[in-house]
Write a protein that holds these residues in place. Sequence first.
Motif, PDB file in Angstrom:
ATOM      1  N   PHE A  54       0.831  -1.205   0.000  1.00  0.00           N
ATOM      2  CA  PHE A  54       0.000   0.000   0.000  1.00  0.00           C
ATOM      3  C   PHE A  54       0.865   1.254   0.000  1.00  0.00           C
ATOM      4  N   THR A  55       1.874   1.316   0.846  1.00  0.00           N
ATOM      5  CA  THR A  55       2.707   2.515   0.922  1.00  0.00           C
ATOM      6  C   THR A  55       3.514   2.720  -0.367  1.00  0.00           C
ATOM      7  N   SER A  56       3.986   1.624  -0.974  1.00  0.00           N
ATOM      8  CA  SER A  56       4.729   1.773  -2.233  1.00  0.00           C
ATOM      9  C   SER A  56       3.800   2.222  -3.356  1.00  0.00           C
ATOM     10  N   ALA A  57       2.573   1.676  -3.392  1.00  0.00           N
ATOM     11  CA  ALA A  57       1.601   2.102  -4.407  1.00  0.00           C
ATOM     12  C   ALA A  57       1.195   3.552  -4.188  1.00  0.00           C
ATOM     13  N   SER A  58       1.143   3.981  -2.926  1.00  0.00           N
ATOM     14  CA  SER A  58       0.805   5.368  -2.620  1.00  0.00           C
ATOM     15  C   SER A  58       1.894   6.310  -3.119  1.00  0.00           C
ATOM     16  N   GLN A  59       3.143   5.903  -2.979  1.00  0.00           N
ATOM     17  CA  GLN A  59       4.251   6.684  -3.534  1.00  0.00           C
ATOM     18  C   GLN A  59       4.081   6.844  -5.043  1.00  0.00           C
ATOM     19  N   ASN A  60       3.802   5.734  -5.716  1.00  0.00           N
ATOM     20  CA  ASN A  60       3.651   5.764  -7.167  1.00  0.00           C
ATOM     21  C   ASN A  60       2.484   6.653  -7.591  1.00  0.00           C
ATOM     22  N   LEU A  61       1.405   6.617  -6.818  1.00  0.00           N
ATOM     23  CA  LEU A  61       0.225   7.399  -7.176  1.00  0.00           C
ATOM     24  C   LEU A  61       0.501   8.892  -7.065  1.00  0.00           C
ATOM     25  N   VAL A  62       1.096   9.316  -5.977  1.00  0.00           N
ATOM     26  CA  VAL A  62       1.264  10.748  -5.755  1.00  0.00           C
ATOM     27  C   VAL A  62       2.470  11.318  -6.503  1.00  0.00           C
ATOM     28  N   LEU A  63       3.514  10.495  -6.708  1.00  0.00           N
ATOM     29  CA  LEU A  63       4.720  11.004  -7.344  1.00  0.00           C
ATOM     30  C   LEU A  63       4.974  10.464  -8.745  1.00  0.00           C
ATOM     31  N   GLN A  64       4.342   9.364  -9.105  1.00  0.00           N
ATOM     32  CA  GLN A  64       4.575   8.621 -10.341  1.00  0.00           C
ATOM     33  C   GLN A  64       5.810   7.736 -10.166  1.00  0.00           C
ATOM     34  N   ASP A 116       8.309   6.706 -11.887  1.00  0.00           N
ATOM     35  CA  ASP A 116       9.660   7.059 -12.329  1.00  0.00           C
ATOM     36  C   ASP A 116      10.169   8.344 -11.679  1.00  0.00           C
ATOM     37  N   SER A 117       9.494   8.790 -10.622  1.00  0.00           N
ATOM     38  CA  SER A 117       9.947   9.987  -9.919  1.00  0.00           C
ATOM     39  C   SER A 117      11.362   9.794  -9.400  1.00  0.00           C
ATOM     40  N   PRO A 118      12.217  10.815  -9.521  1.00  0.00           N
ATOM     41  CA  PRO A 118      13.575  10.686  -8.997  1.00  0.00           C
ATOM     42  C   PRO A 118      13.610  10.417  -7.500  1.00  0.00           C
ATOM     43  N   ALA A 119      12.611  10.871  -6.778  1.00  0.00           N
ATOM     44  CA  ALA A 119      12.576  10.612  -5.340  1.00  0.00           C
ATOM     45  C   ALA A 119      12.431   9.126  -5.058  1.00  0.00           C
ATOM     46  N   ILE A 120      11.689   8.429  -5.918  1.00  0.00           N
ATOM     47  CA  ILE A 120      11.503   6.985  -5.740  1.00  0.00           C
ATOM     48  C   ILE A 120      12.708   6.218  -6.261  1.00  0.00           C
ATOM     49  N   THR A 121      13.158   6.543  -7.463  1.00  0.00           N
ATOM     50  CA  THR A 121      14.290   5.805  -8.053  1.00  0.00           C
ATOM     51  C   THR A 121      15.576   6.014  -7.261  1.00  0.00           C
ATOM     52  N   ASP A 122      15.732   7.210  -6.673  1.00  0.00           N
ATOM     53  CA  ASP A 122      16.937   7.494  -5.873  1.00  0.00           C
ATOM     54  C   ASP A 122      16.776   7.087  -4.407  1.00  0.00           C
ATOM     55  N   ALA A 154       1.266  19.743  -8.776  1.00  0.00           N
ATOM     56  CA  ALA A 154       2.038  20.651  -7.914  1.00  0.00           C
ATOM     57  C   ALA A 154       3.064  19.887  -7.073  1.00  0.00           C
ATOM     58  N   ILE A 155       2.626  18.775  -6.487  1.00  0.00           N
ATOM     59  CA  ILE A 155       3.548  17.983  -5.658  1.00  0.00           C
ATOM     60  C   ILE A 155       4.692  17.459  -6.511  1.00  0.00           C
ATOM     61  N   ARG A 156       4.365  16.902  -7.668  1.00  0.00           N
ATOM     62  CA  ARG A 156       5.406  16.337  -8.536  1.00  0.00           C
ATOM     63  C   ARG A 156       6.383  17.400  -8.990  1.00  0.00           C
ATOM     64  N   TYR A 157       5.888  18.597  -9.236  1.00  0.00           N
ATOM     65  CA  TYR A 157       6.770  19.679  -9.663  1.00  0.00           C
ATOM     66  C   TYR A 157       7.750  20.042  -8.555  1.00  0.00           C
ATOM     67  N   PHE A 158       7.274  20.192  -7.328  1.00  0.00           N
ATOM     68  CA  PHE A 158       8.149  20.529  -6.207  1.00  0.00           C
ATOM     69  C   PHE A 158       9.213  19.448  -5.998  1.00  0.00           C
ATOM     70  N   VAL A 159       8.818  18.187  -6.126  1.00  0.00           N
ATOM     71  CA  VAL A 159       9.786  17.102  -5.964  1.00  0.00           C
ATOM     72  C   VAL A 159      10.820  17.137  -7.079  1.00  0.00           C
ATOM     73  N   GLU A 160      10.374  17.376  -8.301  1.00  0.00           N
ATOM     74  CA  GLU A 160      11.307  17.477  -9.436  1.00  0.00           C
ATOM     75  C   GLU A 160      12.297  18.619  -9.248  1.00  0.00           C
ATOM     76  N   GLN A 161      11.866  19.658  -8.531  1.00  0.00           N
ATOM     77  CA  GLN A 161      12.735  20.805  -8.276  1.00  0.00           C
ATOM     78  C   GLN A 161      13.712  20.566  -7.125  1.00  0.00           C
ATOM     79  N   GLY A 162      13.633  19.382  -6.519  1.00  0.00           N
ATOM     80  CA  GLY A 162      14.602  19.007  -5.502  1.00  0.00           C
ATOM     81  C   GLY A 162      14.278  19.441  -4.085  1.00  0.00           C
ATOM     82  N   PHE A 163      13.026  19.803  -3.818  1.00  0.00           N
ATOM     83  CA  PHE A 163      12.650  20.224  -2.470  1.00  0.00           C
ATOM     84  C   PHE A 163      12.670  19.054  -1.489  1.00  0.00           C
TER      85      PHE A 163
END
Length: 414
Positions: A81-91, A93-99, A238-247
């Motif tokens: 559930f928590t891993s699927a939640s990460q994928n849902l909110v961030l996608q 291939d998000s760098p936050a997930i891959t890194d 909005a969330i994905r954009y902030f994460v992509e910006q390295g926040f």
Amino acid sequence: MATTSFTADVVPQAPEDALFGLAAAFRRDESPNKVDLGIGAYRDNNAKPWVLPVVKQADDILRSDPNLNHEYLPIAGLAEFTSASQNLVLQGDSPAITDKRITSLQTVSGTGAVHLGALFLSKFYKPNTQRTAYFSDPTWPNHFQIFSNVGLPYKTYPYFHKETKGLDFEGMVNTIQSAEEGSIIVLHACAHNPTGVDPTQEQWKKLAELIRAKKHFPFFDTAYQGFASGDVARDAWAIRYFVEQGFELCIAQSYAKNFGLYGERAGCFHFVTSPSPDAQSTVSRVASQLAILQRSEISNPPAYGARIASKVLNDRDLFAQWEKDLKTMSGRIIEMRKALRGKLEELGTPGKWNHITEQIGMFSFTGLTEKQVDSLRETSHVYMTKNGRISMAGLNTNNVEYFAKAVDKAVREA
């Protein structure tokens, strides 16, 4: 008999929760024409609770599983559930997930996620002496109580422009600009509660620049992903954009609205750290402290709602059905916005009503005054919060004309 230690001067009578008190008053009302626009829960066109078809499917699958049991979940919750939640909110291939710069814990819905994040920040976030949290004005009222309960002071930034009934972007920017460096900025990811007014993507980009320049800490509260527009990617932009910006940031995620799992309390809290050589070490340390906080408060989260959501999020066919269900809910609300605006304009109700269709999500800030709201309740048996917020899900083809006429009457008389 000893007298109590909890006298009235020590434990004063607390006021009734306004929203739940409103719901209780609605239940007591015996009028056949009563309309409930207070509670933030989806209703179908017959004003009845709606169990999503995909939730019924997932429920059938779970109940037929011979290995289903009621054992404790781990402290961090159901891993799938928590891993699927990460994928849902961030996608995925998000760098936050891959890194591996993110850690997530299952929580008691979005309320529990906000609380866990606030508690963590109260104990460990110390960029300045004040550590003030900033909420939009207005915001979900529970934000104030949650943050004050963990000892974090708060202020507000302008958000709703009363004249335009849109976003007061200039006021928002000016306040965030003048806030002490390192403040916590609480942001609604989409379908702002209670106004239904969201920044544009260009405005989000400007906010990100400002928050970075001031070294503020973003805390996203997302309770309506997919429910607002019917598009899960659009609502998470909005969330994905902030994460992509390295926040470095926190995310409180709820599944109450978009799965209709109101009473099952399924939610998730995410902590994302910035890209750096020691990012994984940071995440590991943060995760260890979050686990201690979770253990001391709930030990481990409830299983059923998370199992339902997990089953859907991890199955391609069920996910596709869920997207259809989201479009059913968001689409009906959009149609009710159009119908309400149309009827008010047809009646010639004083004022402008374009904001009804320009706002998005479950709620609409109508612009009605407290006096008009009281009049609607007393004369027309319409229940809504005193600030003029209505739940659009409470409107349907059977009552929207009645409500529009009641509003027209209240506005003309008050």
